[in-house]
Design a protein around this motif. Sequence first.
Motif, mmCIF file in Angstrom:
data_model
loop_
_atom_site.group_PDB
_atom_site.id
_atom_site.type_symbol
_atom_site.label_atom_id
_atom_site.label_comp_id
_atom_site.label_asym_id
_atom_site.label_seq_id
_atom_site.Cartn_x
_atom_site.Cartn_y
_atom_site.Cartn_z
ATOM 1 N N LYS A 100 31.543 72.094 -89.157
ATOM 2 C CA LYS A 100 30.358 71.139 -89.184
ATOM 3 C C LYS A 100 30.414 69.373 -88.975
ATOM 4 C CE LYS A 100 25.762 71.254 -91.585
ATOM 5 N NZ LYS A 100 25.350 71.709 -92.330
ATOM 6 N N GLU A 101 31.297 69.154 -90.150
ATOM 7 C CA GLU A 101 31.592 67.789 -89.863
ATOM 8 C C GLU A 101 32.193 66.671 -88.834
ATOM 9 O OE1 GLU A 101 35.178 64.796 -92.993
ATOM 10 O OE2 GLU A 101 34.141 67.198 -92.662
ATOM 11 N N LEU A 102 33.275 68.317 -87.899
ATOM 12 C CA LEU A 102 34.040 67.709 -86.815
ATOM 13 C C LEU A 102 32.743 67.291 -85.665
ATOM 14 C CD1 LEU A 102 37.604 69.089 -87.060
ATOM 15 C CD2 LEU A 102 37.087 66.551 -87.060
ATOM 16 N N GLY A 103 31.638 68.849 -86.074
ATOM 17 C CA GLY A 103 30.908 68.608 -84.637
ATOM 18 C C GLY A 103 29.248 67.361 -84.946
ATOM 19 N N SER A 104 29.740 66.861 -86.218
ATOM 20 C CA SER A 104 29.137 65.808 -85.816
ATOM 21 C C SER A 104 30.005 64.153 -86.081
ATOM 22 C CB SER A 104 28.554 65.873 -87.624
ATOM 23 O OG SER A 104 29.564 65.090 -88.433
ATOM 24 N N LEU A 105 31.174 64.092 -85.850
ATOM 25 C CA LEU A 105 31.534 62.832 -85.523
ATOM 26 C C LEU A 105 31.551 62.247 -83.780
ATOM 27 C CD1 LEU A 105 34.666 63.738 -88.034
ATOM 28 C CD2 LEU A 105 32.291 62.099 -88.330
ATOM 29 N N LYS A 106 31.890 61.507 -83.620
ATOM 30 C CA LYS A 106 31.776 60.984 -82.054
ATOM 31 C C LYS A 106 33.691 60.962 -81.928
ATOM 32 C CE LYS A 106 28.019 60.551 -81.446
ATOM 33 N NZ LYS A 106 27.279 61.488 -80.885
ATOM 34 N N ASP A 107 34.278 60.760 -80.931
ATOM 35 C CA ASP A 107 35.500 60.613 -80.478
ATOM 36 C C ASP A 107 36.248 59.613 -81.752
ATOM 37 O OD1 ASP A 107 34.534 61.446 -78.509
ATOM 38 O OD2 ASP A 107 34.288 59.955 -76.740
ATOM 39 N N GLN A 108 36.364 58.104 -81.690
ATOM 40 C CA GLN A 108 37.421 57.912 -82.728
ATOM 41 C C GLN A 108 37.699 58.533 -84.013
ATOM 42 O OE1 GLN A 108 39.900 56.204 -81.845
ATOM 43 N NE2 GLN A 108 39.275 55.923 -79.556
ATOM 44 N N ASP A 109 35.726 58.965 -84.735
ATOM 45 C CA ASP A 109 35.664 59.233 -86.040
ATOM 46 C C ASP A 109 36.597 60.537 -85.861
ATOM 47 O OD1 ASP A 109 34.586 57.005 -87.218
ATOM 48 O OD2 ASP A 109 32.694 57.948 -86.480
#
Length: 130
Positions: A100-109
Amino acid sequence: MAAAVPLSPASAEPAFYFYKPAVERQAFEADLGQCIELAGGVSVHANAPYAANPYAAAAGAFFAGMMASRERRAMIGSVMRTCMADKGYRRVVAPKPVVKELGSLKDQDKMARLFDLASQASPLGEVLPR
């Protein structure tokens, strides 16, 4: 680049990330980039059955396209798993909060978080067989 990492909960296998203890960030990004580039060359040709009826031909082409898309995703996943395994990485099932966390992050993050997961002392989740 990080968006192409196979973490899709829609696929048949569980979401996973690549793990290699004490890997350096430059090495991780280079390895991941090489494998993504290699997987990008996968191509599948859809073979629609012949039909004299144009409606049947259209339906056949539609379903052949769907199957080709599914096959391409499977082949890309296979290439990524093999390429990263050849570089010494293991696959680890990502816990649901991490997915869930990874799904909400943008490319660099997302890349920074994937590196954090890949390089920690012990894997966060179940290590999958090679």
